[in-house]
Motif scaffolding. Structure first.
Motif, PDB file in Angstrom:
ATOM      1  N   LYS A   2     -22.034  37.609 -36.012  1.00 35.01           N
ATOM      2  CA  LYS A   2     -22.870  38.815 -36.084  1.00 35.01           C
ATOM      3  C   LYS A   2     -24.333  38.549 -35.739  1.00 35.01           C
ATOM      4  CE  LYS A   2     -19.777  41.221 -39.106  1.00 35.01           C
ATOM      5  NZ  LYS A   2     -19.592  42.166 -40.155  1.00 35.01           N
ATOM      6  N   LYS A   3     -24.555  37.676 -34.782  1.00 40.67           N
ATOM      7  CA  LYS A   3     -25.912  37.391 -34.298  1.00 40.67           C
ATOM      8  C   LYS A   3     -26.004  37.775 -32.825  1.00 40.67           C
ATOM      9  CE  LYS A   3     -26.874  33.673 -37.501  1.00 40.67           C
ATOM     10  NZ  LYS A   3     -27.833  34.309 -38.361  1.00 40.67           N
ATOM     11  N   ASP A  68     -30.541  38.299 -36.064  1.00 37.02           N
ATOM     12  CA  ASP A  68     -29.536  39.080 -36.784  1.00 37.02           C
ATOM     13  C   ASP A  68     -29.521  40.541 -36.347  1.00 37.02           C
ATOM     14  OD1 ASP A  68     -28.727  36.923 -38.347  1.00 37.02           O
ATOM     15  OD2 ASP A  68     -30.300  37.290 -39.818  1.00 37.02           O
ATOM     16  N   ARG A  69     -30.695  41.067 -36.062  1.00 41.10           N
ATOM     17  CA  ARG A  69     -30.780  42.468 -35.656  1.00 41.10           C
ATOM     18  C   ARG A  69     -32.087  42.710 -34.905  1.00 41.10           C
ATOM     19  NH1 ARG A  69     -33.596  46.303 -37.712  1.00 41.10           N
ATOM     20  NH2 ARG A  69     -31.988  47.840 -37.321  1.00 41.10           N
ATOM     21  N   PHE A  70     -32.162  43.866 -34.279  1.00 42.99           N
ATOM     22  CA  PHE A  70     -33.369  44.305 -33.606  1.00 42.99           C
ATOM     23  C   PHE A  70     -33.324  45.824 -33.547  1.00 42.99           C
ATOM     24  CE2 PHE A  70     -30.129  43.666 -30.467  1.00 42.99           C
ATOM     25  CZ  PHE A  70     -30.257  44.734 -29.597  1.00 42.99           C
ATOM     26  N   ASP A  71     -34.444  46.450 -33.376  1.00 44.53           N
ATOM     27  CA  ASP A  71     -34.492  47.911 -33.292  1.00 44.53           C
ATOM     28  C   ASP A  71     -33.667  48.367 -32.094  1.00 44.53           C
ATOM     29  OD1 ASP A  71     -36.113  47.981 -35.483  1.00 44.53           O
ATOM     30  OD2 ASP A  71     -37.961  48.348 -34.375  1.00 44.53           O
ATOM     31  N   GLY A  72     -32.766  49.288 -32.339  1.00 49.01           N
ATOM     32  CA  GLY A  72     -31.916  49.787 -31.269  1.00 49.01           C
ATOM     33  C   GLY A  72     -30.608  49.053 -31.123  1.00 49.01           C
ATOM     34  N   ASP A  73     -30.311  48.138 -32.035  1.00 53.18           N
ATOM     35  CA  ASP A  73     -29.089  47.337 -31.877  1.00 53.18           C
ATOM     36  C   ASP A  73     -27.813  48.163 -32.027  1.00 53.18           C
ATOM     37  OD1 ASP A  73     -29.166  47.632 -34.636  1.00 53.18           O
ATOM     38  OD2 ASP A  73     -28.975  45.498 -35.068  1.00 53.18           O
ATOM     39  N   GLU A  74     -27.906  49.356 -32.623  1.00 47.77           N
ATOM     40  CA  GLU A  74     -26.719  50.201 -32.767  1.00 47.77           C
ATOM     41  C   GLU A  74     -26.130  50.563 -31.403  1.00 47.77           C
ATOM     42  OE1 GLU A  74     -29.795  51.335 -33.898  1.00 47.77           O
ATOM     43  OE2 GLU A  74     -29.636  50.643 -35.969  1.00 47.77           O
ATOM     44  N   LYS A  75     -26.992  50.882 -30.466  1.00 53.80           N
ATOM     45  CA  LYS A  75     -26.555  51.240 -29.110  1.00 53.80           C
ATOM     46  C   LYS A  75     -25.844  50.063 -28.437  1.00 53.80           C
ATOM     47  CE  LYS A  75     -28.444  52.488 -24.610  1.00 53.80           C
ATOM     48  NZ  LYS A  75     -29.668  52.736 -23.858  1.00 53.80           N
ATOM     49  N   THR A  77     -24.456  47.439 -29.960  1.00 56.68           N
ATOM     50  CA  THR A  77     -23.233  47.166 -30.700  1.00 56.68           C
ATOM     51  C   THR A  77     -22.110  48.054 -30.186  1.00 56.68           C
ATOM     52  OG1 THR A  77     -24.473  46.515 -32.663  1.00 56.68           O
ATOM     53  CG2 THR A  77     -22.195  47.174 -33.007  1.00 56.68           C
ATOM     54  N   LYS A  78     -22.431  49.309 -29.959  1.00 49.61           N
ATOM     55  CA  LYS A  78     -21.439  50.259 -29.424  1.00 49.61           C
ATOM     56  C   LYS A  78     -21.012  49.850 -28.015  1.00 49.61           C
ATOM     57  CE  LYS A  78     -20.925  55.019 -30.059  1.00 49.61           C
ATOM     58  NZ  LYS A  78     -21.498  56.356 -30.151  1.00 49.61           N
ATOM     59  N   TYR A  79     -21.955  49.419 -27.189  1.00 48.79           N
ATOM     60  CA  TYR A  79     -21.684  48.981 -25.828  1.00 48.79           C
ATOM     61  C   TYR A  79     -20.642  47.847 -25.809  1.00 48.79           C
ATOM     62  CZ  TYR A  79     -22.368  46.726 -21.299  1.00 48.79           C
ATOM     63  OH  TYR A  79     -22.169  46.129 -20.067  1.00 48.79           O
ATOM     64  N   PHE A  80     -20.819  46.879 -26.715  1.00 52.54           N
ATOM     65  CA  PHE A  80     -19.916  45.739 -26.773  1.00 52.54           C
ATOM     66  C   PHE A  80     -18.643  46.026 -27.593  1.00 52.54           C
ATOM     67  CE2 PHE A  80     -23.726  43.293 -25.506  1.00 52.54           C
ATOM     68  CZ  PHE A  80     -23.165  42.570 -24.464  1.00 52.54           C
ATOM     69  N   GLY A  81     -18.597  47.182 -28.249  1.00 50.42           N
ATOM     70  CA  GLY A  81     -17.433  47.548 -29.036  1.00 50.42           C
ATOM     71  C   GLY A  81     -17.250  46.704 -30.288  1.00 50.42           C
ATOM     72  N   ILE A  82     -18.374  46.307 -30.882  1.00 47.74           N
ATOM     73  CA  ILE A  82     -18.317  45.505 -32.099  1.00 47.74           C
ATOM     74  C   ILE A  82     -19.022  46.260 -33.219  1.00 47.74           C
ATOM     75  CG2 ILE A  82     -18.155  43.290 -30.936  1.00 47.74           C
ATOM     76  CD1 ILE A  82     -21.142  42.954 -31.252  1.00 47.74           C
ATOM     77  N   ASN A  83     -18.795  45.840 -34.442  1.00 48.27           N
ATOM     78  CA  ASN A  83     -19.501  46.470 -35.558  1.00 48.27           C
ATOM     79  C   ASN A  83     -19.958  45.458 -36.572  1.00 48.27           C
ATOM     80  OD1 ASN A  83     -16.844  45.967 -36.248  1.00 48.27           O
ATOM     81  ND2 ASN A  83     -16.443  48.012 -36.987  1.00 48.27           N
TER      82      ASN A  83
END
Length: 83
Positions: A2-3, A68-75, A77-83
């Motif tokens: 998850k990195k 671990d994360r960055f602003d906008g990582d939700e988009k 994450t969706k692109y790569f199909g991971i959660n």
């Protein structure tokens, strides 16, 4: 794990061939283009990046960042199909 792996580069114009080749190779490997010279990937890839940088002789112009994360990582994450 998850990195995120970010590859950020600023390769001078006099090495345009290396810069363009690096960009193309990162795209072929499945990296997401976050900005023109910022690519991101959700899996370990340090060995591949080191090899590519050595091959194109651009290692001094590359930053490899793990986060671990960055602003906008939700988009992304969706692109790569991971959660």
């Amino acid at each position: 794990d998850k990195k995120w792996r970010m590859v950020i580069f600023d390769i001078p114009e006099n090495n345009r061939k290396g810069r363009d080749s690096l960009r193309n190779k990162l795209g072929q490997l499945g990296f997401y283009v976050l900005q023109k010279s910022t690519f991101i990937f959700p899996f370990e890839c340090r060995k591949e990046i080191d090899f590519i940088c050595a091959f194109f002789r651009v290692h001094d112009n590359i930053y490899y960042i793990t986060t671990d994360r960055f602003d906008g990582d939700e988009k992304i994450t969706k692109y790569f199909g991971i959660n």
